[in-house]
Design an enzyme around this catalytic site. Structure first.
Site, mmCIF file in Angstrom:
data_model
loop_
_atom_site.group_PDB
_atom_site.id
_atom_site.type_symbol
_atom_site.label_atom_id
_atom_site.label_comp_id
_atom_site.label_asym_id
_atom_site.label_seq_id
_atom_site.Cartn_x
_atom_site.Cartn_y
_atom_site.Cartn_z
ATOM 1 N NE ARG A 157 4.049 3.868 -7.435
ATOM 2 C CZ ARG A 157 2.798 3.400 -7.357
ATOM 3 N NH1 ARG A 157 1.869 3.854 -8.202
ATOM 4 N NH2 ARG A 157 2.470 2.488 -6.468
ATOM 5 C CG ASP A 441 -1.692 0.618 -3.035
ATOM 6 O OD1 ASP A 441 -2.867 1.045 -3.029
ATOM 7 O OD2 ASP A 441 -1.024 0.499 -4.078
#
Length: 525
Positions: A157, A441
């Site tokens: 990613r 996160d």
């Protein structure tokens, strides 16, 4: 291309003249389009703030009604019943690949603090893993890769279109962080992946329109041409984690159809995007505290059911959301309750037709695999479940006001606490942080601060105390949470000071910062 970041040990193996020329070529060809698309985001936000709404696009109706399919699943991506996510540090690289998951989302984005050292060393770790040269010892423990046929498939990613890499300049301008992360990995590892019988695969974050997907598709086509890689070798899974993207799922798949590996329900960023896009629109788009918003809320059910229906209609994988629980070695009661919630979440997803789902910790791989095994058996996926019973309207996706739940001081305090702890860790170089048995996160930090901003600007009264949410109340809670954090081992006064200043800027200022990672990154060396 100029590199202003330090060239630390072995960095020259990644930052070669040829690799940098490749990244620079992509940047020169595509960055102007990237900037135009970011301007289009701002124009759309202005329309929404002025009273506009989101809907399925009339100009792309033919695509939604057309007869087309995405590419068939690529080697290593046929079976995705369990995917593990995490940053690209050396320990996580080995543990994720060894975890028993089918896929590892190797994350340069929300789970990675974008220190220069993290971004380049992460590229080294991925290349070393493919070369089986990453074994190491630390703290009396040895870390080594299992045989190749037991390892998870790597899916990288890169950072989103809105971010830049300030330590790398092309013609005097910072390079797109998306192209920097993608380009270095593709240059060094595409052929390595092909030699292992798989390929260069990606997760694409934060997109808001099919035109942004078209840009990625054009980047893929050009990158393959430049390196002599066959067209269609790249495969990409798009995270549907912004509110506008939920209305363009078919168009996004269509733009990437020769490179598509499906869609993912990025639930945490999706909630953040709901708040961000309609933050000025009052009670109609007001969410309860984040822990009260479950996947059974009507607007979330509409989003996930439409995602499965859309993907399977087009032959694409539908991948479910994150199980963020971090099992405790010391509290079996906490584990029992949380694991039952994880099981229920994965049971719902597998029953809805998802082909797999995410976990944040290796200890959750077995439970996710067990649930999906129960539905899939020996089949690699359930693409044959077309979910033709699903009919989702724009009104269903927009039904935020039907979400049950309260806003309490406990919820407010949790948002402050999590955001401060996470931002302190992020500024210190850690992007995936275990806080109160959950893996946090950047997405969860974004929800925390954006909810507080929204509550302050909507005269919210707390359900449990009757107090109104004001800047003064939030500042008092910040001081109290800092006092508590200061008593705990590992407290870093400098990092928490930076985190506090940043948090006040993105949660308490009258102007809403589009992404907290932008002012945060500006504060980084």
């Amino acid at each position: 291309m100029e590199i202003t970041g330090p060239r630390l040990d072995r960095f020259d193996e990644i930052l070669t003249p040829q690799a940098l020329d490749f990244v620079a070529a992509l940047h020169r060809e595509f960055d102007s389009r990237r900037l135009e698309l970011l301007e289009a985001r701002q124009a759309r936000q202005a329309e929404l703030s002025a009273g506009g709404t989101l809907d399925f696009l009339p100009e792309t109706k033919e695509i939604r009604e057309g007869d087309w399919q995405v590419a068939s699943p690529a080697p290593g991506l046929e079976d995705r019943r369990v995917e593990i996510t995490g940053p690209v540090d050396k320990k996580m690289t080995i543990n994720a690949l060894n975890s028993g998951a089918k896929v590892w989302l190797a994350d340069f984005e929300d789970a990675n603090s974008p220190l220069w050292e993290n971004c380049v060393a992460g590229q080294l770790n991925l290349r070393d893993a493919l070369d089986r040269a990453i074994d190491f010892e630390t703290g009396g423990k040895s870390y080594a890769l299992r045989p190749d046929d037991e390892l998870a498939t790597i899916v990288v990613r890169p950072r989103g279109w809105h971010l830049e890499e300030k330590h790398a300049n092309v013609d005097g301008r910072p390079v797109s962080a998306s192209l920097f992360d993608f380009g270095l990995y593709f240059f060094h590892c595409a052929q390595r992946q092909l030699d292992k019988g798989k390929g260069p695969y990606f997760y694409l974050p934060k997109m808001e329109s099919h035109l942004e997907a078209r840009l990625w598709n054009d980047v893929f086509t050009r990158a393959q041409e430049l390196l002599g890689i066959p067209h269609g070798t790249i495969r990409a899974t798009v995270l549907i984690e912004t509110y506008p993207a939920a209305f363009e799922m078919e168009e996004i798949l269509y733009e990437l159809r020769e490179h598509s590996a499906g869609l993912n329900a990025g639930r945490w960023d999706y909630l953040f995007s709901v708040i961000k896009k309609f933050r000025t629109r009052g009670q109609e788009f007001l969410l309860p505290e984040r822990n009260a918003v479950t996947m059974t809320a009507p607007f979330m059910r509409a989003y996930t059911e439409l995602l499965v229906r859309t993907c399977h209609k087009r032959g694409a994988h539908a991948i479910g959301g994150m199980a963020a629980f971090i099992p405790s070695r010391r509290d079996p009661e906490v584990n029992a309750v949380a694991l039952e919630k994880v099981r229920a979440d994965k049971t719902r997803e597998s029953g809805d037709g998802f082909d797999g789902s995410w976990v944040a910790h290796p200890d959750l791989v077995p439970i996710c695999r067990e649930v999906f095994d129960g539905v899939l058996g020996e089949r690699p996926n359930q693409l044959d479940r077309l979910r033709e019973d699903v009919a989702v309207s724009a009104a269903d996706l927009l039904s935020v006001s039907e979400t049950p739940g309260d806003i309490t001081e406990t919820g407010l305090r949790n948002n402050v606490d999590v955001a401060l702890r996470y931002l302190a860790a992020w500024m210190g170089g850690s992007g995936a942080v275990a806080i109160h048995n959950l893996m946090e996160d950047a997405a969860t930090a974004e929800i925390s601060r954006s909810q507080i901003w929204q509550w302050i600007h909507n005269d919210i009264t707390l359900a449990d105390t009757g107090e109104r949410v004001t800047k003064e109340l939030v500042e008092r809670i910040i001081a109290e949470e800092l006092e508590q954090a200061a008593k705990e081992p590992g407290y870093d006064e400098k990092l928490f000071g930076q985190a506090t200043a940043l948090f006040k800027e993105v949660a308490l200022d009258d102007d809403f910062a589009e992404f907290l990672t932008l002012p945060a990154y500006a504060r980084m060396p």
